[in-house]
Design a protein around this motif. Structure first.
Motif, PDB file in Angstrom:
ATOM      1  N   TYR A 152      -2.710  -8.350  -7.079  1.00 51.88           N
ATOM      2  CA  TYR A 152      -1.216  -8.334  -7.036  1.00 51.88           C
ATOM      3  C   TYR A 152      -0.363  -8.479  -5.591  1.00 51.88           C
ATOM      4  CZ  TYR A 152       3.156 -11.333  -7.543  1.00 51.88           C
ATOM      5  OH  TYR A 152       4.355 -12.325  -7.603  1.00 51.88           O
ATOM      6  N   PHE A 153      -0.011  -8.465  -4.998  1.00 54.43           N
ATOM      7  CA  PHE A 153       0.414  -8.104  -3.601  1.00 54.43           C
ATOM      8  C   PHE A 153       1.600  -8.724  -3.053  1.00 54.43           C
ATOM      9  CE2 PHE A 153      -4.175  -7.848  -3.079  1.00 54.43           C
ATOM     10  CZ  PHE A 153      -4.246  -7.096  -1.994  1.00 54.43           C
ATOM     11  N   VAL A 154       2.745  -8.313  -3.013  1.00 48.77           N
ATOM     12  CA  VAL A 154       4.324  -8.185  -2.419  1.00 48.77           C
ATOM     13  C   VAL A 154       4.803  -7.734  -1.368  1.00 48.77           C
ATOM     14  CG1 VAL A 154       6.104  -8.988  -2.790  1.00 48.77           C
ATOM     15  CG2 VAL A 154       4.908  -8.805  -4.821  1.00 48.77           C
ATOM     16  N   HIS A 155       4.323  -8.032  -0.004  1.00 48.28           N
ATOM     17  CA  HIS A 155       4.478  -7.200   1.373  1.00 48.28           C
ATOM     18  C   HIS A 155       4.976  -8.024   2.546  1.00 48.28           C
ATOM     19  CE1 HIS A 155       0.635  -6.742   2.404  1.00 48.28           C
ATOM     20  NE2 HIS A 155      -0.149  -7.640   1.644  1.00 48.28           N
ATOM     21  N   SER A 156       5.474  -7.817   3.266  1.00 49.83           N
ATOM     22  CA  SER A 156       5.505  -8.806   4.760  1.00 49.83           C
ATOM     23  C   SER A 156       5.072  -7.772   6.164  1.00 49.83           C
ATOM     24  CB  SER A 156       6.630  -8.594   5.176  1.00 49.83           C
ATOM     25  OG  SER A 156       8.060  -9.812   4.121  1.00 49.83           O
ATOM     26  N   TYR A 157       4.630  -6.776   5.795  1.00 51.45           N
ATOM     27  CA  TYR A 157       4.030  -5.481   6.613  1.00 51.45           C
ATOM     28  C   TYR A 157       2.356  -4.842   6.030  1.00 51.45           C
ATOM     29  CZ  TYR A 157       8.683  -6.077   8.316  1.00 51.45           C
ATOM     30  OH  TYR A 157       9.833  -5.706   9.182  1.00 51.45           O
ATOM     31  N   TYR A 158       1.705  -5.084   6.551  1.00 41.71           N
ATOM     32  CA  TYR A 158       0.174  -4.197   6.660  1.00 41.71           C
ATOM     33  C   TYR A 158       0.499  -2.805   7.605  1.00 41.71           C
ATOM     34  CZ  TYR A 158      -1.232  -5.961  11.006  1.00 41.71           C
ATOM     35  OH  TYR A 158      -1.178  -6.797  12.285  1.00 41.71           O
ATOM     36  N   PHE A 159      -0.796  -1.866   6.748  1.00 42.24           N
ATOM     37  CA  PHE A 159      -1.050  -0.954   7.038  1.00 42.24           C
ATOM     38  C   PHE A 159      -2.363  -1.129   8.506  1.00 42.24           C
ATOM     39  CE2 PHE A 159      -2.570   3.207   8.002  1.00 42.24           C
ATOM     40  CZ  PHE A 159      -1.885   4.837   7.605  1.00 42.24           C
ATOM     41  N   ASP A 160      -1.949  -0.728   9.761  1.00 41.38           N
ATOM     42  CA  ASP A 160      -2.988  -0.702  10.931  1.00 41.38           C
ATOM     43  C   ASP A 160      -3.652   0.517  11.004  1.00 41.38           C
ATOM     44  OD1 ASP A 160      -4.098  -1.687  13.162  1.00 41.38           O
ATOM     45  OD2 ASP A 160      -2.683  -1.881  14.251  1.00 41.38           O
ATOM     46  N   ALA A 161      -4.507   0.756  10.537  1.00 41.69           N
ATOM     47  CA  ALA A 161      -4.819   2.278  10.120  1.00 41.69           C
ATOM     48  C   ALA A 161      -5.873   3.061  12.475  1.00 41.69           C
ATOM     49  CB  ALA A 161      -6.333   2.610   9.234  1.00 41.69           C
ATOM     50  N   THR A 162      -5.215   3.583  12.569  1.00 42.46           N
ATOM     51  CA  THR A 162      -6.103   4.335  13.569  1.00 42.46           C
ATOM     52  C   THR A 162      -7.654   5.029  13.657  1.00 42.46           C
ATOM     53  OG1 THR A 162      -3.630   5.074  14.397  1.00 42.46           O
ATOM     54  CG2 THR A 162      -6.060   6.289  15.671  1.00 42.46           C
ATOM     55  N   THR A 163      -7.505   4.708  12.384  1.00 43.94           N
ATOM     56  CA  THR A 163      -9.129   5.054  12.250  1.00 43.94           C
ATOM     57  C   THR A 163      -9.372   4.228  11.349  1.00 43.94           C
ATOM     58  OG1 THR A 163      -8.990   7.484  13.241  1.00 43.94           O
ATOM     59  CG2 THR A 163     -11.379   7.084  12.120  1.00 43.94           C
ATOM     60  N   PRO A 164     -10.640   3.137  11.770  1.00 40.98           N
ATOM     61  CA  PRO A 164     -10.894   2.236  10.989  1.00 40.98           C
ATOM     62  C   PRO A 164     -12.018   2.716   9.206  1.00 40.98           C
ATOM     63  CG  PRO A 164     -11.392   1.384  12.712  1.00 40.98           C
ATOM     64  CD  PRO A 164     -10.678   2.472  13.078  1.00 40.98           C
ATOM     65  N   ALA A 165     -12.555   3.595   9.507  1.00 44.95           N
ATOM     66  CA  ALA A 165     -13.274   4.310   8.587  1.00 44.95           C
ATOM     67  C   ALA A 165     -12.020   4.733   7.387  1.00 44.95           C
ATOM     68  CB  ALA A 165     -13.707   5.426   9.409  1.00 44.95           C
ATOM     69  N   ASN A 166     -10.623   5.120   7.848  1.00 45.79           N
ATOM     70  CA  ASN A 166      -9.838   5.170   6.842  1.00 45.79           C
ATOM     71  C   ASN A 166      -9.480   3.975   5.880  1.00 45.79           C
ATOM     72  OD1 ASN A 166      -8.119   7.713   8.695  1.00 45.79           O
ATOM     73  ND2 ASN A 166      -9.589   7.700   7.634  1.00 45.79           N
ATOM     74  N   VAL A 167      -9.600   2.832   6.500  1.00 45.28           N
ATOM     75  CA  VAL A 167      -9.747   1.550   5.238  1.00 45.28           C
ATOM     76  C   VAL A 167     -11.111   1.999   4.625  1.00 45.28           C
ATOM     77  CG1 VAL A 167      -9.323  -1.052   5.520  1.00 45.28           C
ATOM     78  CG2 VAL A 167      -8.771   0.698   6.989  1.00 45.28           C
ATOM     79  N   ALA A 168     -10.727   1.760   2.707  1.00 43.36           N
ATOM     80  CA  ALA A 168     -11.110   1.418   1.702  1.00 43.36           C
ATOM     81  C   ALA A 168     -11.347   0.121   1.037  1.00 43.36           C
ATOM     82  CB  ALA A 168     -10.696   2.554   0.544  1.00 43.36           C
ATOM     83  N   ALA A 169     -10.242  -0.462   2.098  1.00 45.15           N
ATOM     84  CA  ALA A 169     -10.814  -2.197   1.498  1.00 45.15           C
ATOM     85  C   ALA A 169     -10.204  -3.716   1.850  1.00 45.15           C
ATOM     86  CB  ALA A 169      -9.851  -2.210   0.059  1.00 45.15           C
ATOM     87  N   TRP A 170     -10.230  -4.236   2.201  1.00 48.16           N
ATOM     88  CA  TRP A 170      -9.997  -5.348   3.143  1.00 48.16           C
ATOM     89  C   TRP A 170      -9.472  -6.269   2.474  1.00 48.16           C
ATOM     90  CZ3 TRP A 170      -8.878  -3.769   8.257  1.00 48.16           C
ATOM     91  CH2 TRP A 170     -10.224  -3.123   8.980  1.00 48.16           C
TER      92      TRP A 170
END
Length: 211
Positions: A152-170
């Motif tokens: 369940y999501f509720v957000h208007s802003y998202y995290f833009d990681a500097t290093t894509p390897a730090n993204v654990a789920a899309w």
């Protein structure tokens, strides 16, 4: 023997909902309301609801609390940020002017208005249930969550990681964004596990058992 989880209580976030779901997951709950209680914790969860600057200001209003969270992250013990708590792990946010904790480098950005959906423009905030495409090696998504999940999501802003390897789920909502981030022992969830029923319960069990 239950493993303890300390929820950082700095005046924001629905900590009772988080605590109740953690209890169901088998954790021993504690509340960290000052820097000393963070420093002695076994695991910590950093919640957050509302505007980035408001949360960051509250965090900074408690002496040495932000620094104790940084020390905790460097110690190798597990840390999980939820919603704005995840965004605070980053460097900065378009929602405000205050700096993040910069534990996982990245900038928090606002979803563009009028993003194209299948039948109509998508609304901001992104609100409701969405599945995520998770990294199979991430312990948070053990127990089948990497293959089948709905959060369940509720957000208007998202995290833009500097290093894509730090993204654990899309996740997809007009654009592909980070639903979860990770750097070593530090994890983040943009969604609300405490509102995600059995999927969130399994994630909290994983946080307790796998980290």
């Amino acid at each position: 023997m239950n493993k303890s989880v300390s929820i950082v209580d700095y005046g924001v976030g629905n900590i009772n909902s988080v605590a109740n779901m953690l209890l169901r997951a088998g954790a021993e709950i504690r509340f960290a309301r000052n820097s000393n209680e963070v420093r002695i914790a076994e695991r910590i969860i950093l919640p957050g609801v509302g505007a980035f600057d408001s949360c960051r200001r509250n965090l900074g209003a408690i002496p040495d609390l932000a620094e104790s969270i940084l020390e905790f992250a460097r110690s190798g013990r597990p840390l999980l940020g939820i919603c704005v708590g995840m965004q605070l792990l980053g460097s900065s946010s378009e929602e405000g002017v205050l700096p993040g904790l910069d534990i996982i480098p990245g900038k928090v950005r606002r979803f563009p208005s009028g993003m194209p959906g299948q039948t109509m423009a998508l609304k901001v905030p992104h609100m409701g249930w969405s599945s995520v495409d998770a990294d199979l090696s991430n312990p948070l998504f053990a127990g089948g969550l990497a293959d089948f999940n709905r959060f369940y999501f509720v957000h208007s802003y998202y995290f833009d990681a500097t290093t894509p390897a730090n993204v654990a789920a899309w996740c997809e909502y007009g654009l592909r964004f980070a639903a979860s981030i990770r750097k070593d022992n530090v994890f983040g969830a943009q969604f609300h596990p405490e509102k995600s029923h059995r999927f969130g319960l399994q994630m909290f069990r994983n946080f307790i058992a796998k980290t």
